[in-house]
Design a protein around this motif. Structure first.
Motif, PDB file in Angstrom:
ATOM      1  N   ASP A  82     -19.000  -6.855  15.236  1.00 36.33           N
ATOM      2  CA  ASP A  82     -19.235  -7.672  15.462  1.00 36.33           C
ATOM      3  C   ASP A  82     -19.515  -7.292  16.731  1.00 36.33           C
ATOM      4  O   ASP A  82     -20.328  -7.928  18.354  1.00 36.33           O
ATOM      5  CB  ASP A  82     -17.302  -8.891  16.250  1.00 36.33           C
ATOM      6  N   GLU A 129     -23.084  -6.702  17.564  1.00 35.84           N
ATOM      7  CA  GLU A 129     -23.647  -7.356  17.861  1.00 35.84           C
ATOM      8  C   GLU A 129     -23.730  -8.106  18.844  1.00 35.84           C
ATOM      9  O   GLU A 129     -24.698  -8.409  19.400  1.00 35.84           O
ATOM     10  CB  GLU A 129     -23.644  -8.738  16.890  1.00 35.84           C
ATOM     11  N   ALA A 186     -12.094  -9.159  19.273  1.00 35.70           N
ATOM     12  CA  ALA A 186     -11.994 -10.490  18.354  1.00 35.70           C
ATOM     13  C   ALA A 186     -11.035 -10.735  18.308  1.00 35.70           C
ATOM     14  O   ALA A 186     -10.427 -12.086  17.779  1.00 35.70           O
ATOM     15  CB  ALA A 186     -12.800  -9.566  17.008  1.00 35.70           C
TER      16      ALA A 186
END
Length: 63
Positions: free
Chosen positions: A48, A51, A34
């Motif tokens: 995230d 995913e 990120a």
């Protein structure tokens, strides 16, 4: 820095792999952190990351 970002070691632990495995996946472009700090440290949003891995599994199955 946002409080939901964690270190590579913490992110790796959360997904059940070794820290070096997650570093290798990032180096290969399989997943993206990120955030990368000014000092070059990767920071991860665990949700995230999960995913990204789900999407990768889906695309790998389609091949």
């Amino acid at each position: 820095m946002a409080s939901n970002y964690v270190s590579t070691g913490e992110a790796a632990k959360a997904i059940g792999v070794d820290r070096r495995t997650l570093q290798r996946w990032a180096a290969e472009g399989a997943v993206e952190p990120a955030l990368v700090t000014n000092g070059g440290h990767q920071r991860w949003d665990v949700e995230d990351l999960k995913e990204q891995l789900r999407q990768k599994r889906r695309s790998d199955k389609g091949q």
